[in-house]
Scaffold this motif. Sequence first.
Motif, PDB file in Angstrom:
ATOM      1  N   LEU A   1      -1.490  -0.709  -3.895  1.00 11.60           N
ATOM      2  CA  LEU A   1      -0.672  -0.553  -5.018  1.00 11.60           C
ATOM      3  C   LEU A   1      -0.845  -1.593  -6.210  1.00 11.60           C
ATOM      4  O   LEU A   1      -0.257  -2.485  -5.974  1.00 11.60           O
TER       5      LEU A   1
ATOM      6  N   LYS B   1       0.835  -1.228   0.064  1.00 14.15           N
ATOM      7  CA  LYS B   1       0.112  -0.015   0.031  1.00 14.15           C
ATOM      8  C   LYS B   1       1.050   1.271   0.100  1.00 14.15           C
ATOM      9  O   LYS B   1       1.964   1.121   0.713  1.00 14.15           O
ATOM     10  N   TYR B   2       0.326   2.332  -0.850  1.00 16.33           N
ATOM     11  CA  TYR B   2       1.287   3.457  -0.654  1.00 16.33           C
ATOM     12  C   TYR B   2       0.362   4.434   0.148  1.00 16.33           C
ATOM     13  O   TYR B   2      -0.824   4.760  -0.092  1.00 16.33           O
ATOM     14  N   TYR B   3       1.012   5.564   0.808  1.00 17.92           N
ATOM     15  CA  TYR B   3       0.548   6.693   1.411  1.00 17.92           C
ATOM     16  C   TYR B   3       0.493   7.794   0.511  1.00 17.92           C
ATOM     17  O   TYR B   3      -0.520   8.558   0.422  1.00 17.92           O
TER      18      TYR B   3
ATOM     19  N   ILE C   1       7.377   6.612  -4.147  1.00 21.68           N
ATOM     20  CA  ILE C   1       6.388   6.353  -3.860  1.00 21.68           C
ATOM     21  C   ILE C   1       6.588   5.627  -2.474  1.00 21.68           C
ATOM     22  O   ILE C   1       7.287   4.739  -2.220  1.00 21.68           O
ATOM     23  N   ASN C   2       5.850   6.143  -1.223  1.00 19.71           N
ATOM     24  CA  ASN C   2       5.942   5.925   0.096  1.00 19.71           C
ATOM     25  C   ASN C   2       5.126   4.650   0.410  1.00 19.71           C
ATOM     26  O   ASN C   2       3.860   5.247   0.406  1.00 19.71           O
ATOM     27  N   LEU C   3       5.560   3.644   0.691  1.00 19.49           N
ATOM     28  CA  LEU C   3       4.928   2.387   0.894  1.00 19.49           C
ATOM     29  C   LEU C   3       4.545   2.627   2.567  1.00 19.49           C
ATOM     30  O   LEU C   3       5.397   2.880   3.216  1.00 19.49           O
ATOM     31  N   THR C   4       3.440   1.821   2.982  1.00 23.39           N
ATOM     32  CA  THR C   4       3.139   1.651   4.252  1.00 23.39           C
ATOM     33  C   THR C   4       3.392   0.246   4.718  1.00 23.39           C
ATOM     34  O   THR C   4       3.820  -0.570   4.069  1.00 23.39           O
TER      35      THR C   4
ATOM     36  N   LEU D   1       4.667   5.561   8.230  1.00 26.83           N
ATOM     37  CA  LEU D   1       4.565   4.898   7.393  1.00 26.83           C
ATOM     38  C   LEU D   1       4.567   3.320   8.001  1.00 26.83           C
ATOM     39  O   LEU D   1       4.604   2.314   7.075  1.00 26.83           O
TER      40      LEU D   1
ATOM     41  N   TYR E   1       3.124  10.031  -2.455  1.00 26.05           N
ATOM     42  CA  TYR E   1       4.277  10.107  -3.491  1.00 26.05           C
ATOM     43  C   TYR E   1       4.551  11.650  -3.559  1.00 26.05           C
ATOM     44  O   TYR E   1       4.049  12.697  -3.643  1.00 26.05           O
TER      45      TYR E   1
ATOM     46  N   ILE F   1      10.852   3.223  -4.955  1.00 25.18           N
ATOM     47  CA  ILE F   1       9.700   2.450  -4.117  1.00 25.18           C
ATOM     48  C   ILE F   1      10.555   2.623  -2.703  1.00 25.18           C
ATOM     49  O   ILE F   1      11.598   1.935  -2.403  1.00 25.18           O
TER      50      ILE F   1
END
Length: 166
Positions: A52, A8-10, A27-30, A44, A12, A73
């Motif tokens: 995503l 999942k991304y929160y 892209i900042n993933l959680t 995060l 970008y 990523i």
Amino acid sequence: MHITTMLKYYNYDIVFQEYPDEVTLAINLTMCPNRCVGCHSAYLREDIGEELTHERLTALIDSYDGTITCVGIQGGDNDPEAVLAAGRYIKQHYEGRLRTGWYSGRTWLPDAATLAASLDYVKTGPYSAKFGPLSSPTTNQRFCRVEADGTLTDMTQRFKKKGVND
């Protein structure tokens, strides 16, 4: 088609420092499992954000068509295989027009062939206040370019802050 239900991304952003000489869609993933003390993005760690999928990834990339040179990523340590699959998807779908990178807090890497098929850059190592970030002379983290054969070229020095006499 989904990359995985685990990524999942929160948010970008377009960044210029995380990947040297690149204009990067980061892209900042959680759901980060690492729990590094002093993490600048502790939010995060939570199970938040949007899934995503290939469709969403493509839409994000296409919205910056002609502007970006790299897709970074940031995170994804909860599902490294999905991160690698996303990297392969980008490399195949964009036919070498974009480089790919992964900022991971882990200390291990997949085998050379898998790495080379998925990524052009990789940052490994958990954040430790004792050692500092990539720009610190004592950092425990490493930023590397992934060569075509999967070997790594350490580029960590590119992040070091320069003094007035350097």
